[in-house]
Design a protein around this motif. Structure first.
Motif, short mmCIF file in Angstrom:
data_model
loop_
_atom_site.label_atom_id
_atom_site.label_comp_id
_atom_site.label_asym_id
_atom_site.label_seq_id
_atom_site.Cartn_x
_atom_site.Cartn_y
_atom_site.Cartn_z
N TYR A 26 0.84 -1.19 0.00
CA TYR A 26 0.00 0.00 0.00
C TYR A 26 0.87 1.24 0.00
N THR A 27 0.38 2.29 -0.65
CA THR A 27 1.07 3.57 -0.63
C THR A 27 0.78 4.25 0.70
N GLU A 28 1.46 5.36 0.95
CA GLU A 28 1.20 6.13 2.17
C GLU A 28 -0.24 6.61 2.23
N ASP A 29 -0.87 6.80 1.07
CA ASP A 29 -2.26 7.24 1.00
C ASP A 29 -3.26 6.10 1.14
N ASP A 31 -3.51 3.52 -1.00
CA ASP A 31 -3.84 2.92 -2.28
C ASP A 31 -3.10 1.59 -2.42
#
Length: 143
Positions: A26-29, A31
């Protein structure tokens, strides 16, 4: 209910390498970042709860895997086992690991329904680096 089991061959040389190959992130956001397997197989998304990975370093483990499929994998082995291709063991021979995904078209909602449209030569997104070596479709009565 219609079921599908898709089996891909992978050239992962250890259990750790195989686990890393199928791990999504997962990205920091927040996603989702698809796993290397999902990208390599030409898939856009999978429900990982219906995935199994098997590292098969020798002939004995490959034979045990085929027997597992025929005897223990499905909730209705009488419907599933006859659909397992006789050539599966031969198709698996070049790969030290396999990745399996299960799907169905239950009236309660489909799981990994994109698996039904896969062709055994790949998903249609060019030549995948992870070949689809078997797609087993079978039906059971929905309860």
């Amino acid at each position: 209910m219609k079921h599908v089991v898709a089996i891909w061959g992978a050239n992962c040389r250890s259990e750790e390498e195989l686990a890393a190959f199928v791990e999504s992130g997962y990205t920091e956001d927040g996603d989702a970042i698809p796993s290397e397997f999902v990208s390599s197989a030409g898939l856009s998304w999978i429900d990982e709860d219906f995935m199994e990975i098997h590292w098969l370093p020798d002939e004995e483990s490959c034979e045990a895997f085929v027997q597992y499929l025929k005897l223990d994998y499905a909730s209705d082995p009488d419907q599933f086992a006859p659909q397992v291709p006789d050539s599966l063991r031969e198709s698996m021979a070049p790969y030290p690991s396999v990745i399996m995904l299960y799907g169905n078209d239950s009236r309660y909602g489909s799981v990994n329904e994109a698996l039904f449209s896969l062709a055994e030569s790949g998903s249609g997104a060019g030549q995948p680096s992870v070949p689809l070596i078997a797609k087993i479709v079978y039906e059971t009565e929905e309860r």
